[in-house]
Design a protein around this motif. Sequence first.
Motif, PDB file in Angstrom:
ATOM      1  N   HIS A  82       0.823  -1.366   0.217  1.00 23.27           N
ATOM      2  CA  HIS A  82      -0.060  -0.001  -0.310  1.00 23.27           C
ATOM      3  C   HIS A  82       0.827   1.111   0.222  1.00 23.27           C
ATOM      4  O   HIS A  82       1.748   1.164   0.953  1.00 23.27           O
ATOM      5  CB  HIS A  82      -0.584  -0.017   1.229  1.00 23.27           C
ATOM      6  N   ARG A  83       0.789   2.206  -0.938  1.00 23.62           N
ATOM      7  CA  ARG A  83       1.174   3.193  -0.980  1.00 23.62           C
ATOM      8  C   ARG A  83       0.625   4.333   0.028  1.00 23.62           C
ATOM      9  O   ARG A  83      -0.385   4.748  -0.095  1.00 23.62           O
ATOM     10  CB  ARG A  83       1.263   4.070  -2.435  1.00 23.62           C
ATOM     11  N   THR A  84       1.572   4.892   0.786  1.00 22.38           N
ATOM     12  CA  THR A  84       1.175   5.920   1.738  1.00 22.38           C
ATOM     13  C   THR A  84       1.548   7.310   1.604  1.00 22.38           C
ATOM     14  O   THR A  84       1.125   8.112   2.077  1.00 22.38           O
ATOM     15  CB  THR A  84       1.615   5.237   3.537  1.00 22.38           C
ATOM     16  N   GLN A  85       2.705   7.328   0.799  1.00 20.80           N
ATOM     17  CA  GLN A  85       3.308   8.776   0.300  1.00 20.80           C
ATOM     18  C   GLN A  85       3.680   8.431  -0.945  1.00 20.80           C
ATOM     19  O   GLN A  85       3.946   7.265  -1.565  1.00 20.80           O
ATOM     20  CB  GLN A  85       4.240   9.234   1.296  1.00 20.80           C
ATOM     21  N   ASP A  86       4.202   9.372  -1.595  1.00 22.44           N
ATOM     22  CA  ASP A  86       4.620   9.384  -2.963  1.00 22.44           C
ATOM     23  C   ASP A  86       5.696   8.433  -3.195  1.00 22.44           C
ATOM     24  O   ASP A  86       5.818   7.510  -4.155  1.00 22.44           O
ATOM     25  CB  ASP A  86       5.076  10.469  -3.751  1.00 22.44           C
ATOM     26  N   SER A  87       7.052   8.156  -2.256  1.00 22.89           N
ATOM     27  CA  SER A  87       7.984   6.913  -2.270  1.00 22.89           C
ATOM     28  C   SER A  87       7.923   6.368  -0.873  1.00 22.89           C
ATOM     29  O   SER A  87       8.995   5.850  -0.516  1.00 22.89           O
ATOM     30  CB  SER A  87       9.166   7.981  -2.353  1.00 22.89           C
ATOM     31  N   LEU A  88       6.602   5.903  -0.277  1.00 23.85           N
ATOM     32  CA  LEU A  88       6.893   5.308   0.814  1.00 23.85           C
ATOM     33  C   LEU A  88       5.499   4.312   0.720  1.00 23.85           C
ATOM     34  O   LEU A  88       4.410   4.701   0.433  1.00 23.85           O
ATOM     35  CB  LEU A  88       6.548   6.173   1.806  1.00 23.85           C
ATOM     36  N   TRP A  89       5.910   3.126   1.055  1.00 24.19           N
ATOM     37  CA  TRP A  89       4.925   1.965   1.016  1.00 24.19           C
ATOM     38  C   TRP A  89       4.750   1.371   2.223  1.00 24.19           C
ATOM     39  O   TRP A  89       6.032   1.156   2.829  1.00 24.19           O
ATOM     40  CB  TRP A  89       5.261   1.070  -0.186  1.00 24.19           C
ATOM     41  N   LEU A  90       3.773   0.586   2.352  1.00 25.78           N
ATOM     42  CA  LEU A  90       3.674  -0.594   3.502  1.00 25.78           C
ATOM     43  C   LEU A  90       3.446  -1.696   2.721  1.00 25.78           C
ATOM     44  O   LEU A  90       2.980  -1.967   1.735  1.00 25.78           O
ATOM     45  CB  LEU A  90       2.616  -0.240   4.304  1.00 25.78           C
ATOM     46  N   VAL A  91       4.131  -2.952   3.267  1.00 30.63           N
ATOM     47  CA  VAL A  91       4.189  -4.094   2.838  1.00 30.63           C
ATOM     48  C   VAL A  91       4.080  -5.281   4.007  1.00 30.63           C
ATOM     49  O   VAL A  91       4.892  -4.923   4.777  1.00 30.63           O
ATOM     50  CB  VAL A  91       5.045  -4.449   1.679  1.00 30.63           C
ATOM     51  N   ASN A  92       3.201  -6.122   3.679  1.00 28.85           N
ATOM     52  CA  ASN A  92       2.992  -7.137   4.734  1.00 28.85           C
ATOM     53  C   ASN A  92       3.911  -8.794   4.185  1.00 28.85           C
ATOM     54  O   ASN A  92       3.320  -9.392   3.036  1.00 28.85           O
ATOM     55  CB  ASN A  92       1.721  -7.701   5.149  1.00 28.85           C
ATOM     56  N   LEU A  93       5.204  -9.185   4.526  1.00 27.67           N
ATOM     57  CA  LEU A  93       5.578 -10.036   3.919  1.00 27.67           C
ATOM     58  C   LEU A  93       6.372 -11.016   5.029  1.00 27.67           C
ATOM     59  O   LEU A  93       6.478 -10.575   6.266  1.00 27.67           O
ATOM     60  CB  LEU A  93       6.988  -9.592   3.336  1.00 27.67           C
ATOM     61  N   ASP A  94       6.746 -12.129   4.804  1.00 29.33           N
ATOM     62  CA  ASP A  94       7.444 -13.144   5.503  1.00 29.33           C
ATOM     63  C   ASP A  94       8.850 -13.285   5.461  1.00 29.33           C
ATOM     64  O   ASP A  94       9.104 -14.208   4.887  1.00 29.33           O
ATOM     65  CB  ASP A  94       6.819 -14.532   5.640  1.00 29.33           C
ATOM     66  N   ASN A  95       9.549 -12.185   5.295  1.00 31.38           N
ATOM     67  CA  ASN A  95      10.791 -11.949   4.956  1.00 31.38           C
ATOM     68  C   ASN A  95      11.552 -11.238   5.981  1.00 31.38           C
ATOM     69  O   ASN A  95      11.123 -10.488   6.964  1.00 31.38           O
ATOM     70  CB  ASN A  95      11.103 -11.646   3.668  1.00 31.38           C
ATOM     71  N   SER A  96      12.867 -11.006   5.851  1.00 30.33           N
ATOM     72  CA  SER A  96      13.779  -9.975   6.861  1.00 30.33           C
ATOM     73  C   SER A  96      13.992  -8.716   6.084  1.00 30.33           C
ATOM     74  O   SER A  96      13.554  -8.786   4.597  1.00 30.33           O
ATOM     75  CB  SER A  96      14.973 -10.598   7.192  1.00 30.33           C
ATOM     76  N   PRO A  97      14.154  -7.704   6.590  1.00 25.86           N
ATOM     77  CA  PRO A  97      14.391  -6.432   5.703  1.00 25.86           C
ATOM     78  C   PRO A  97      15.309  -6.382   4.735  1.00 25.86           C
ATOM     79  O   PRO A  97      15.110  -6.206   3.419  1.00 25.86           O
ATOM     80  CB  PRO A  97      14.768  -5.300   6.888  1.00 25.86           C
ATOM     81  N   LYS A  98      16.412  -7.103   4.870  1.00 25.29           N
ATOM     82  CA  LYS A  98      17.543  -7.417   4.026  1.00 25.29           C
ATOM     83  C   LYS A  98      16.959  -8.138   2.810  1.00 25.29           C
ATOM     84  O   LYS A  98      17.244  -7.970   1.806  1.00 25.29           O
ATOM     85  CB  LYS A  98      18.706  -7.953   4.442  1.00 25.29           C
ATOM     86  N   GLU A  99      16.207  -9.296   2.999  1.00 21.00           N
ATOM     87  CA  GLU A  99      15.697  -9.972   1.978  1.00 21.00           C
ATOM     88  C   GLU A  99      14.668  -9.241   1.157  1.00 21.00           C
ATOM     89  O   GLU A  99      14.744  -9.410  -0.073  1.00 21.00           O
ATOM     90  CB  GLU A  99      14.834 -11.294   2.414  1.00 21.00           C
TER      91      GLU A  99
END
Length: 94
Positions: free
Chosen positions: A33-50
Motif C-alpha cells: 500500500h502506497r502511503t506517500q509518493d515514495s513510501l509503501w507498506l508491505v506485509n511479508l514473511d521475510n527479513s528487511p535485507k531479503e
Amino acid sequence: MAIFILGYDLVNENGSSADYQELWDELERLNAHRTQDSLWLVNLDNSPKEVVDHLKSFVDKDDRLWVSVVHRNENWYSNAKGGTNKWLENNPPS
C-alpha cells in the motif's frame, strides 16, 4: 509475517515516472500500500535485507531503498494517502 515500511529514491528518473513503473508493479503484486509518493507498506514473511535484496532487481544500481519493520504502537502518521487506515486495519503490525 511482518509489516515493513519501504522508502526509495530513484536517482536517474529524468523527470519521468517510467523508471518507477517496474517497481510499482512489483509492489502492487506484493499487495503493498502506497502511503506517500515514495513510501509503501508491505506485509511479508521475510527479513528487511531479503526485501531490499528482492526489490533491488526492480531498480537501478544507484537507486536507494530503505526497509524497516513497523511495530504496533510505535508509529504514527499524518495525511497518508487514502486507504492507509484500512490497509493497517487489515494488516496490523505485531
